[in-house]
Design a protein around this motif. Structure first.
Motif, PDB file in Angstrom:
ATOM      1  N   SER A  96      -1.613   8.084  -3.394  1.00  0.00           N
ATOM      2  CA  SER A  96      -1.179   9.680  -3.930  1.00  0.00           C
ATOM      3  C   SER A  96      -2.436  10.688  -3.264  1.00  0.00           C
ATOM      4  N   ARG A  97      -1.894  11.913  -3.212  1.00  0.00           N
ATOM      5  CA  ARG A  97      -3.074  12.970  -2.946  1.00  0.00           C
ATOM      6  C   ARG A  97      -3.419  13.379  -4.136  1.00  0.00           C
ATOM      7  N   THR A  98      -3.178  12.835  -5.513  1.00  0.00           N
ATOM      8  CA  THR A  98      -3.686  13.175  -6.748  1.00  0.00           C
ATOM      9  C   THR A  98      -5.386  12.500  -6.823  1.00  0.00           C
ATOM     10  N   ARG A  99      -5.858  12.658  -7.838  1.00  0.00           N
ATOM     11  CA  ARG A  99      -7.477  12.184  -8.100  1.00  0.00           C
ATOM     12  C   ARG A  99      -7.428  10.751  -8.140  1.00  0.00           C
ATOM     13  N   ARG A 100      -6.408  10.410  -8.802  1.00  0.00           N
ATOM     14  CA  ARG A 100      -6.265   8.843  -8.958  1.00  0.00           C
ATOM     15  C   ARG A 100      -4.986   8.220  -8.436  1.00  0.00           C
ATOM     16  N   LEU A 101      -5.064   7.069  -7.912  1.00  0.00           N
ATOM     17  CA  LEU A 101      -3.761   6.548  -7.462  1.00  0.00           C
ATOM     18  C   LEU A 101      -3.049   5.958  -8.491  1.00  0.00           C
ATOM     19  N   GLN A 102      -1.732   6.106  -8.544  1.00  0.00           N
ATOM     20  CA  GLN A 102      -0.910   5.714  -9.631  1.00  0.00           C
ATOM     21  C   GLN A 102       0.287   5.456  -8.804  1.00  0.00           C
ATOM     22  N   ASP A 196       3.559  -3.124  -9.979  1.00  0.00           N
ATOM     23  CA  ASP A 196       2.232  -2.124  -9.679  1.00  0.00           C
ATOM     24  C   ASP A 196       1.009  -3.048  -9.175  1.00  0.00           C
ATOM     25  N   LEU A 197       0.982  -4.266  -9.740  1.00  0.00           N
ATOM     26  CA  LEU A 197       0.062  -5.208  -9.421  1.00  0.00           C
ATOM     27  C   LEU A 197      -0.011  -5.722  -8.158  1.00  0.00           C
ATOM     28  N   TYR A 198       0.928  -5.926  -7.630  1.00  0.00           N
ATOM     29  CA  TYR A 198       1.003  -6.194  -6.265  1.00  0.00           C
ATOM     30  C   TYR A 198       0.722  -5.120  -5.102  1.00  0.00           C
ATOM     31  N   GLU A 199       1.179  -3.992  -5.478  1.00  0.00           N
ATOM     32  CA  GLU A 199       0.946  -2.798  -4.751  1.00  0.00           C
ATOM     33  C   GLU A 199      -0.602  -2.346  -4.695  1.00  0.00           C
TER      34      GLU A 199
END
Length: 576
Positions: A96-102, A196-199
């Motif tokens: 993501s273009r946000t500060r943290r990847l989520q 999410d774990l695998y991504e």
């Protein structure tokens, strides 16, 4: 022809299955929308195109300014752009273009392994053909450009519901005003970690992100839904993985997987712990390696999913189940069935069950098999204590509730004044009813008062019992009586037996051998030694106790001397 539609056109798609609403608003080639668990994400334009194309054929409710013709035209534009961009640009996962990847809602159809119900004796119960590396796992991903119907979408995506989606509206409203954990779970559901774990593992290995770019709520909280607990303060970048080992029974094959999993991290970090819930914890793992380990565990019918934080923890049973001359109930089929109830999604056949994916706090269940109460039912939220029915003579359980220990309070379980038959169906029915009430009515405000005991005390034991009985009766399952009060336990003197050392089993010529494991900690070499002993002397079976020790069952009399003379149990060995 390629112009971006105006921001006033905000089509809305309501997923009736999850009660979530997805609204897409186009602003400067970037789309902002909340996904199924409510977290707002900012995605590059290629992700917006992919998302719009995938959902273009769904039933959509457009705003007053958006016509059906415009929607069809937009679908054509998306399809044309995807062809121009090519598959690599259009479909490659990006941070993501946000500060943290989520991560947000599932972007892929994940070919994660389907697991058969738990096997009490070996890993042979699993029919999974899961790949054993994250790269192989992702090579099985199928990317779809268009979904014809909502049903097809839900069939393609393995995790289409969240834990929050099972909560009543009133519970969700209480959670909105609740503690930080509740608000964080509403912002993004803990069950998102199932994918999410695998991504994250893939993104890390491809150099697309680093730990400090991953959302802190995922690192420190949500990954606990797959048993990954960050230990960054003392060991930066390392996790402890907690498994699910119902009744504390593991195989030699599984024990070797534990050893192989932690060996790369060296003897200081890479160790294995036996816990006070007959469970296994693997220490020193990285996130990306942890993703691999979950697949290996699934391949041998084990999982780490839903083993930490606000989930039902490991199912504790009798370590002498099936080999006890004073046994009243064999706890193995019950603990295995309860483990599947908690962690197996009936709709997908995969580990990770959103039905119990958003509890107010952790929840413990213990099933005792004899008067010894090796399972420690008095400190569990649900304790099943074996006792025969005085009227019918049938073996069953007296039910006790609410026991727990914390830094703020130690509470012994209270008698529910209820007896149920010692059957899998009865144990499942009771547990479902209590868990439903706890999930929906437990405190979402003060976490110190969010355990079951506080809810029982708030309602009163009699009222709580009446609600549980009404819930069980509403399931309309045959052969599960709910009207019996607690049955009288034997008052004859009884001395709790020792689990360490050599003891005869009911079958002539067979013995159990209890091995002391100091502090429950096992090194890589010791784990492999225990696995070898199990292969040679106990048909590959290893049992764990709440005292954090090991039992080798079914040792033949003629092999006893050889076992006791093994170097792994003598000389400078810590085990013995």
């Amino acid at each position: 022809f390629l112009a971006i539609p105006p921001a006033t056109q905000t089509p809305t798609h309501t997923n009736t299955r999850t009660r979530a609403t997805i609204t897409r608003t186009v602003q400067h080639s970037t789309v902002v929308y909340p996904h199924r668990s409510g977290f707002s994400s900012v995605y590059p334009h290629t992700h917006w195109l992919r998302y719009m194309t995938m959902t273009s054929s769904m039933t959509m409710t457009a705003s007053a300014s958006a016509s059906a013709t415009t929607a069809r035209q937009l679908s054509c534009v998306c399809a044309a752009l995807l062809l121009l961009l090519g598959p690599t640009e259009a479909f490659a996962p990006r941070p993501s273009r946000t500060r943290r990847l989520q991560t947000t809602s599932s972007q892929y159809t994940l070919s994660s392994p389907s697991l058969s119900p738990s096997s009490s004796s070996s890993s042979s119960g699993s029919s999974s053909t899961a790949p054993k590396s994250i790269d192989a796992y992702y090579s099985n991903i199928r990317l779809h450009g268009i979904h014809a119907t909502q049903n097809e979408l839900e069939a393609d995506y393995p995790y289409t519901r969240t834990g929050t989606s099972f909560l009543p509206d009133a519970t969700v409203e209480r959670a909105k005003e609740g503690n930080k954990f509740e608000k964080d779970k509403l912002a993004k559901d803990g069950t998102a970690a199932f994918t999410d774990l695998y991504e994250y593992a893939k993104a890390i290995r491809e150099g697309k992100t680093e730990y400090d770019q991953i959302d802190g709520g995922d690192i420190n909280m949500r990954l606990k839904w797959v048993g990954m607990l960050s230990r960054f303060k003392r060991t930066p970048g390392r996790f402890m993985m907690r498994l699910r080992v119902p009744n504390g029974i593991v195989t030699s094959e599984q024990m070797r997987i534990y050893a192989d999993s932690v060996e790369p991290y060296g003897p200081e970090l890479g160790v294995i712990d036996i816990t006070t819930r007959q469970n296994i914890q693997l220490r020193g793992l990285t996130l990306e390696d942890g993703a691999d380990v979950t697949l290996k565990l699934h391949d041998v019918n084990q999982t780490s999913f839903q083993s930490a934080l606000d989930n039902v923890r490991n199912l504790v049973g009798s370590p002498l189940a099936g080999i006890d001359d004073q046994e009243m109930v064999d706890t193995r089929p019950i603990t295995n069935a309860l483990n599947d109830l908690i962690s197996l999604d009936k709709e997908t056949g995969k580990r990770g069950n959103p039905v119990y994916g958003n509890l107010p706090r952790k929840f413990n269940i213990a099933v005792s098999g004899s008067r010894d109460d090796f399972a420690h039912t008095h400190i569990n939220d649900i304790g099943l204590q074996p006792c025969a029915n005085a009227e019918t003579g049938e073996m069953g359980f007296n039910v006790v509730l609410g026991g727990y220990m914390s830094t703020k309070r130690v509470a012994e379980s209270v008698d529910m004044d209820m007896w149920i038959p010692a059957t899998v169906d009865a144990a499942i029915c009771l547990s479902e009813a209590i868990l439903r009430i706890f999930r929906d009515e437990g405190s979402r405000n003060n976490r110190q008062k969010a355990r079951l005991m506080w809810l029982v005390e708030e309602k009163g034991v009699e009222t709580f019992k009446a609600e549980v009985v009404a819930e069980m009766d509403s399931y309309k399952r045959k052969g599960i009586p709910t009207h019996y009060p607690s049955q009288k336990q034997s008052t004859e003197p009884f001395e709790r037996r020792d689990l360490l050392g050599v003891h005869a089993q009911p079958t002539e010529g067979l013995f159990r051998v209890g091995v002391h494991v100091p502090a429950g900690r096992i090194s890589v070499d010791e784990a492999r030694a225990i696995a070898s002993l199990a292969d040679s002397y106990s048909d590959g079976e290893i049992r764990l106790t709440v005292e954090q020790n090991v039992i080798l069952p079914n040792v033949k009399a003629e092999k006893l001397d050889a076992l006791l003379a093994e170097p792994a149990l003598n000389n400078d060995s810590r085990l013995g």
